[in-house]
Design an enzyme around this catalytic site. Structure first.
Site, PDB file in Angstrom:
ATOM      1  N   SER A 124      -3.476  -5.159  -4.977  1.00 55.39           N
ATOM      2  CA  SER A 124      -4.857  -5.443  -5.377  1.00 55.39           C
ATOM      3  C   SER A 124      -4.892  -6.586  -6.381  1.00 55.39           C
ATOM      4  CB  SER A 124      -5.431  -4.176  -6.023  1.00 55.39           C
ATOM      5  OG  SER A 124      -6.638  -4.459  -6.681  1.00 55.39           O
ATOM      6  N   TYR A 149      -5.299   3.490 -11.989  1.00 50.41           N
ATOM      7  CA  TYR A 149      -5.225   3.016 -10.596  1.00 50.41           C
ATOM      8  C   TYR A 149      -4.547   1.645 -10.550  1.00 50.41           C
ATOM      9  CZ  TYR A 149      -6.469   0.639  -6.329  1.00 50.41           C
ATOM     10  OH  TYR A 149      -6.393  -0.107  -5.184  1.00 50.41           O
ATOM     11  N   LYS A 153      -0.758   0.312  -8.975  1.00 48.43           N
ATOM     12  CA  LYS A 153      -0.502  -0.786  -8.020  1.00 48.43           C
ATOM     13  C   LYS A 153       0.537  -1.743  -8.594  1.00 48.43           C
ATOM     14  CE  LYS A 153      -3.070   0.410  -4.671  1.00 48.43           C
ATOM     15  NZ  LYS A 153      -2.499   0.746  -3.360  1.00 48.43           N
TER      16      LYS A 153
HETATM   17  P1  NAD Z   1      -9.204   4.649   1.923  1.00 49.18           P
HETATM   18  O1  NAD Z   1      -9.285   5.737   0.898  1.00 49.18           O
HETATM   19  O2  NAD Z   1     -10.301   4.498   2.899  1.00 49.18           O
HETATM   20  O3  NAD Z   1      -7.824   4.783   2.730  1.00 49.18           O
HETATM   21  C1  NAD Z   1      -6.663   5.360   2.180  1.00 49.18           C
HETATM   22  C2  NAD Z   1      -6.177   6.403   3.159  1.00 49.18           C
HETATM   23  O4  NAD Z   1      -4.988   7.021   2.658  1.00 49.18           O
HETATM   24  C3  NAD Z   1      -7.187   7.529   3.390  1.00 49.18           C
HETATM   25  O5  NAD Z   1      -7.369   7.689   4.776  1.00 49.18           O
HETATM   26  C4  NAD Z   1      -6.531   8.751   2.765  1.00 49.18           C
HETATM   27  O6  NAD Z   1      -6.893   9.943   3.453  1.00 49.18           O
HETATM   28  C5  NAD Z   1      -5.072   8.404   2.890  1.00 49.18           C
HETATM   29  N1  NAD Z   1      -4.188   9.022   1.888  1.00 49.18           N
HETATM   30  C6  NAD Z   1      -4.363   9.095   0.553  1.00 49.18           C
HETATM   31  N2  NAD Z   1      -3.313   9.691  -0.027  1.00 49.18           N
HETATM   32  C7  NAD Z   1      -2.447   9.989   0.969  1.00 49.18           C
HETATM   33  C8  NAD Z   1      -1.174  10.606   1.001  1.00 49.18           C
HETATM   34  N3  NAD Z   1      -0.594  11.054  -0.123  1.00 49.18           N
HETATM   35  N4  NAD Z   1      -0.565  10.771   2.195  1.00 49.18           N
HETATM   36  C9  NAD Z   1      -1.157  10.336   3.335  1.00 49.18           C
HETATM   37  N5  NAD Z   1      -2.361   9.757   3.365  1.00 49.18           N
HETATM   38  C10 NAD Z   1      -2.987   9.575   2.185  1.00 49.18           C
HETATM   39  O7  NAD Z   1      -8.968   3.287   1.122  1.00 49.18           O
HETATM   40  P2  NAD Z   1      -8.974   1.789   1.643  1.00 49.18           P
HETATM   41  O8  NAD Z   1     -10.124   1.099   1.024  1.00 49.18           O
HETATM   42  O9  NAD Z   1      -8.785   1.742   3.109  1.00 49.18           O
HETATM   43  O10 NAD Z   1      -7.668   1.261   0.903  1.00 49.18           O
HETATM   44  C11 NAD Z   1      -6.404   1.214   1.532  1.00 49.18           C
HETATM   45  C12 NAD Z   1      -5.375   0.755   0.535  1.00 49.18           C
HETATM   46  O11 NAD Z   1      -5.764  -0.520   0.029  1.00 49.18           O
HETATM   47  C13 NAD Z   1      -5.253   1.669  -0.676  1.00 49.18           C
HETATM   48  O12 NAD Z   1      -3.883   1.739  -1.045  1.00 49.18           O
HETATM   49  C14 NAD Z   1      -6.044   0.961  -1.747  1.00 49.18           C
HETATM   50  O13 NAD Z   1      -5.572   1.249  -3.046  1.00 49.18           O
HETATM   51  C15 NAD Z   1      -5.789  -0.499  -1.390  1.00 49.18           C
HETATM   52  N6  NAD Z   1      -6.855  -1.409  -1.855  1.00 49.18           N
HETATM   53  C16 NAD Z   1      -8.153  -1.144  -1.535  1.00 49.18           C
HETATM   54  C17 NAD Z   1      -9.151  -1.981  -1.994  1.00 49.18           C
HETATM   55  C18 NAD Z   1     -10.590  -1.694  -1.713  1.00 49.18           C
HETATM   56  O14 NAD Z   1     -11.446  -2.189  -2.444  1.00 49.18           O
HETATM   57  N7  NAD Z   1     -10.925  -0.945  -0.661  1.00 49.18           N
HETATM   58  C19 NAD Z   1      -8.818  -3.111  -2.758  1.00 49.18           C
HETATM   59  C20 NAD Z   1      -7.474  -3.361  -3.048  1.00 49.18           C
HETATM   60  C21 NAD Z   1      -6.489  -2.489  -2.593  1.00 49.18           C
HETATM   61  C1  WQD Z   2     -18.240  -5.519  -7.718  1.00 55.11           C
HETATM   62  C2  WQD Z   2     -19.303  -6.047  -8.670  1.00 55.11           C
HETATM   63  C3  WQD Z   2     -19.699  -4.605 -10.543  1.00 55.11           C
HETATM   64  C4  WQD Z   2     -21.278  -1.258  -8.224  1.00 55.11           C
HETATM   65  C5  WQD Z   2     -12.989  -2.520  -7.559  1.00 55.11           C
HETATM   66  C6  WQD Z   2     -11.685  -2.105  -8.191  1.00 55.11           C
HETATM   67  C7  WQD Z   2     -10.570  -2.995  -7.716  1.00 55.11           C
HETATM   68  C8  WQD Z   2     -10.536  -3.049  -6.166  1.00 55.11           C
HETATM   69  C9  WQD Z   2     -11.866  -3.323  -5.570  1.00 55.11           C
HETATM   70  C10 WQD Z   2      -8.978  -1.508  -5.276  1.00 55.11           C
HETATM   71  C11 WQD Z   2     -18.953  -5.871 -10.141  1.00 55.11           C
HETATM   72  C12 WQD Z   2     -20.918  -4.675  -9.671  1.00 55.11           C
HETATM   73  C13 WQD Z   2     -20.744  -2.462  -8.616  1.00 55.11           C
HETATM   74  C14 WQD Z   2     -22.617  -0.954  -8.570  1.00 55.11           C
HETATM   75  C15 WQD Z   2     -22.792  -3.098  -9.631  1.00 55.11           C
HETATM   76  N1  WQD Z   2     -10.144  -1.796  -5.617  1.00 55.11           N
HETATM   77  N2  WQD Z   2     -21.492  -3.367  -9.304  1.00 55.11           N
HETATM   78  N3  WQD Z   2     -23.326  -1.895  -9.252  1.00 55.11           N
HETATM   79  O1  WQD Z   2     -15.044  -3.664  -9.628  1.00 55.11           O
HETATM   80  O2  WQD Z   2     -14.622  -5.844  -8.426  1.00 55.11           O
HETATM   81  O3  WQD Z   2     -13.256  -3.877  -7.890  1.00 55.11           O
HETATM   82  O4  WQD Z   2     -12.844  -2.427  -6.123  1.00 55.11           O
HETATM   83  O5  WQD Z   2      -7.971  -2.085  -5.532  1.00 55.11           O
HETATM   84  O6  WQD Z   2      -9.387  -2.502  -8.249  1.00 55.11           O
HETATM   85  O7  WQD Z   2     -11.808  -2.210  -9.609  1.00 55.11           O
HETATM   86  O8  WQD Z   2     -15.605  -3.927  -7.161  1.00 55.11           O
HETATM   87  O9  WQD Z   2     -17.509  -3.287  -5.747  1.00 55.11           O
HETATM   88  O10 WQD Z   2     -16.986  -1.894  -7.789  1.00 55.11           O
HETATM   89  O11 WQD Z   2     -17.914  -4.185  -8.086  1.00 55.11           O
HETATM   90  O12 WQD Z   2     -23.473  -3.888 -10.283  1.00 55.11           O
HETATM   91  O13 WQD Z   2     -23.137   0.133  -8.263  1.00 55.11           O
HETATM   92  O14 WQD Z   2     -20.490  -5.277  -8.472  1.00 55.11           O
HETATM   93  O15 WQD Z   2     -20.049  -4.552 -11.897  1.00 55.11           O
HETATM   94  O16 WQD Z   2     -19.476  -6.971 -10.826  1.00 55.11           O
HETATM   95  P1  WQD Z   2     -14.669  -4.358  -8.404  1.00 55.11           P
HETATM   96  P2  WQD Z   2     -17.017  -3.238  -7.140  1.00 55.11           P
END
Ligand code: NAD
Ligand code: WQD
Length: 338
Positions: A124, A149, A153
């Protein structure tokens, strides 16, 4: 070629599983369904007109991993499984370190024992911390994430770096996602958060569909053009395609530990996102300005040129497409997969 996709029933995993099936790979999904539904994968199979293998299980369960890795000849593992709610990670740090850090260590141990050494990991942009000028590029030192979190990562990134240095058979891609949004263009699969959405786009979409009354905009006094936070939103299908390019690179290149940003290089403010969503959907989004959300940064966007050069990949879907696809998914599935 067969790919193990951990967390493949989730948001990004399901879109990537579809892209893998469409590219001709065989797919085995391991997911404990902690934050996903089996329905997402039924829809992936229908869209791809191909089946995949689903195993309900946990990455922390070494027995399940050993069985799976012995049953199949995996070319690589794409590792999405993990917990991702920033606020929850503050109240339940042990659960986050156990799932995200210990779970990844267990997965790598099982892979090593089975002789599978190619791994794509979901990292991330949060690992950069909040002290760098924009845009963020991979040459910058990682910073201090502000929550468990983010730290989980960063810890995993470091574990994977050490692993690749310890044994040249490993080939690892650490993909730093910026802000994934949108849904597959069919409207059949998309993001389905449980409870109140933490992220901006799912909240906006749930307001639009009538599940929530009003959006809270967290802060209008940032040093940005309109005072609201600026982020690099990337379409989930661009992200999925980035995983395929990273996979190809691991399969065809020398062993290493790579780090690539997956972003667009373009930042948009919260108010710009609301405006784009309203234009895409024709629905007005009521919102009120609230105080800043603790831990938020003013701006965060990527320099995506390393991935463009080394992966021959570029995000191609614009903000309007992200909004149109989010709205199509939400409108057709007002209650998500339920
Ligand atoms: P998500 O929660 O939709 O998907 C994660 C999946 O992992 C889920 O289906 C959950 O059931 C499964 N899971 C959780 N713990 C598990 C375990 N111990 N064993 C097996 N399965 C397990 O999330 P996502 O948005 O698809 O994110 C996928 C990956 O990308 C995550 O590692 C997340 O941290 C990372 N990521 C997401 C974002 C984002 O904003 N969505 C941003 C950066 C990184
Ligand atoms: C985006 C913008 C908020 C919700 C998070 C995690 C990051 C990554 C992605 C996994 C910001 C604003 C949000 C709301 C708002 N996840 N906002 N009202 O914070 O950039 O990132 O998700 O790795 O680690 O921190 O994403 O979508 O929450 O926010 O005003 O109800 O929207 O303040 O400026 P963020 P977000």
């Amino acid at each position: 070629m067969t790919i193990l996709v951990t967390g493949g029933a989730g948001y990004i995993g399901s879109h990537t599983a579809l892209a893998l099936l469409e590219a001709g790979y065989s797919v085995v999904v391991l997911d404990n369904l902690a934050n996903a539904s089996r329905e997402s994968l039924a829809r992936v199979e229908a869209l791809a007109e191909r089946t995949l293998t689903f195993v309900e299980g946990d990455i922390r369960d070494r027995g399940v991993l050993d069985r799976l890795l012995n049953e199949h000849e995996f070319s690589a593992v794409i590792h999405f499984a993990g917990l991702k709610a920033v606020g929850e990670s503050v109240s339940q740090p042990l659960g986050y370190y156990e799932n995200n850090v210990s779970g990844t260590v267990t997965l790598c141990q099982a892979m090593q024992a089975a002789g599978v050494f190619k791994l794509v990991f979901s990292s991330s942009a949060t690992v950069y911390g909040d002290e760098h000028p924009m845009p963020l590029h991979e040459g910058l030192p990682t910073g201090k994430p502000t929550n468990p979190y983010g730290r989980s990562k960063l810890m995993v990134e470091e574990v994977l770096q050490d692993l690749a240095h310890s044994d040249t058979r490993w080939s690892i891609a650490r993909l730093r996602y910026f802000n994934p949004v949108g849904a597959h263009e069919s409207g059949q699969i998309g993001e389905d958060p449980q409870g109140i959405p933490n992220n901006l786009l799912p909240y906006v979409a749930q307001v639009a569909v009538g599940r929530r009354d009003c959006l809270a905009v967290y802060g209008s006094d940032y040093a940005t053009p309109d005072g609201t936070g600026v982020r690099d939103y990337i379409h989930v299908m661009d992200l999925a395609e980035g995983h395929l390019c990273a996979l190809n690179t691991l399969l065809n290149n020398k062993n290493d530990c790579y780090t690539w940003n997956l972003g667009t290089g373009q930042g948009y403010s919260v108010l710009e996102v609301i405006d784009a969503f309203e234009r895409a959907s024709g629905v007005t989004i009521p919102y009120r300005i609230e105080s800043r959300r603790p831990g938020d940064v003013a701006t965060c966007w990527s320099d995506p040129t390393l991935a463009e050069r080394e992966l021959v990949w570029k995000a191609k879907r614009d903000l309007t497409t992200m909004m149109v696809d989010t709205w199509r998914w939400q409108q057709r599935n007002p209650q998500g997969y339920r």
